[in-house]
Design an enzyme around this catalytic site. Structure first.
Site, PDB file in Angstrom:
ATOM      1  CG  HIS A 122     -18.043  34.724 -29.810  1.00  0.00           C
ATOM      2  ND1 HIS A 122     -17.019  34.053 -29.480  1.00  0.00           N
ATOM      3  CD2 HIS A 122     -17.876  36.135 -29.583  1.00  0.00           C
ATOM      4  CE1 HIS A 122     -16.164  34.924 -28.752  1.00  0.00           C
ATOM      5  NE2 HIS A 122     -16.597  36.149 -29.091  1.00  0.00           N
ATOM      6  CB  SER A 189     -13.817  30.834 -21.084  1.00  0.00           C
ATOM      7  OG  SER A 189     -13.049  31.858 -21.955  1.00  0.00           O
ATOM      8  CB  SER A 190      -8.703  29.045 -22.387  1.00  0.00           C
ATOM      9  OG  SER A 190      -8.958  29.281 -23.725  1.00  0.00           O
TER      10      SER A 190
END
Ligand SMILES: [Zn+2]
Length: 244
Positions: A122, A189-190
């Protein structure tokens, strides 16, 4: 055998480990989950509207004001890696592992901890680049100017963070690394954000051993051979002891 023992074994047996890290990796360094900044824009504009290439193109000054606020640009660069980041760098330096870090985080902390192979999927808060002449600028430059402009051509520069509406440039190499590794560990991380959340599914399909360390359940828990519901730093310290 506990899940922690199992994961320590998997790490011992792996030559190439891919790690997918998310916001939970950074919270222990004091960095907020930036998405929760949503509340700032109730009513008018969503997070995705503000942190978007369309808004940047449409109103660069407005974009930069909001961007600074959301990502706390004044504080960026001042955070330190935590035990989780240090553990991954240590696997590389002292345990002879190849560690490919695929991160959703934009804080630069994996680099700061000394990991060699980091894919910032990202992008990064640590710099901004001119879209016109491609001149890179560092965080100090961004912090010095309210609306930072290119030192070569004077155009407003764009943060190196991947904005909504922009392609995720490193997504293909990330999938490649994750499916070629011996072990994929997802940390903090979800797995709510695509296409990154498809990485563990693809890795598993490719026969890669998969592990998840996260504070809470995710919708993709079924995609993992080993699951540890706990904090990253604490878990990594214990893994470090088991591997010592
Ligand atoms: Zn320029």
């Amino acid at each position: 055998m506990t899940a922690l023992d199992q994961l320590a074994d998997d790490i011992r047996n792996a030559h190439h480990i891919a790690v997918l890290s998310g916001a939970g990796m950074s919270t222990e360094s004091g960095i907020p989950d930036f998405r929760s900044a949503n509340g700032l824009f109730t009513g008018k504009r969503s997070f995705a509207d503000v942190v978007s290439i369309d808004y940047f193109m449409d109103d660069a000054a407005g974009f930069w004001a909001a961007f600074r606020e959301i990502f706390k640009i004044k504080l960026a660069g001042g955070y330190q890696p935590n035990a989780g980041h240090a553990f991954l760098a240590d696997l590389e330096k002292n345990h002879g592992k190849r560690v490919s870090v695929l991160t959703q985080n934009i804080d630069g902390l994996h680099h700061k901890a000394g990991s060699d192979e980091v894919l910032e999927m990202h992008g990064s808060l640590m710099g901004a680049t001119c879209l016109f002449c491609h001149t890179p600028h560092d965080l100090a430059w961004v912090q010095q100017h309210d609306v930072p402009r290119c030192r070569s051509c004077g155009m407003v520069i764009k943060p190196d963070v991947v904005l909504y509406g922009e392609a995720v440039p490193l997504i293909e190499p990330a999938f490649e690394l994750a499916t070629q590794a011996d072990l994929l560990i997802v940390m903090g991380s979800s797995l709510e954000v695509g296409p990154v959340n498809m990485i563990p599914l693809e890795a598993r399909r490719a026969g890669v051993q998969t592990a998840l360390i996260n504070l809470s359940e995710t919708r993709l828990d079924h995609a993992f051979d080993v699951r540890i519901e706990a904090g990253i730093g604490d878990t990594c310290r214990r893994l470090g002891d088991l591997l010592a």
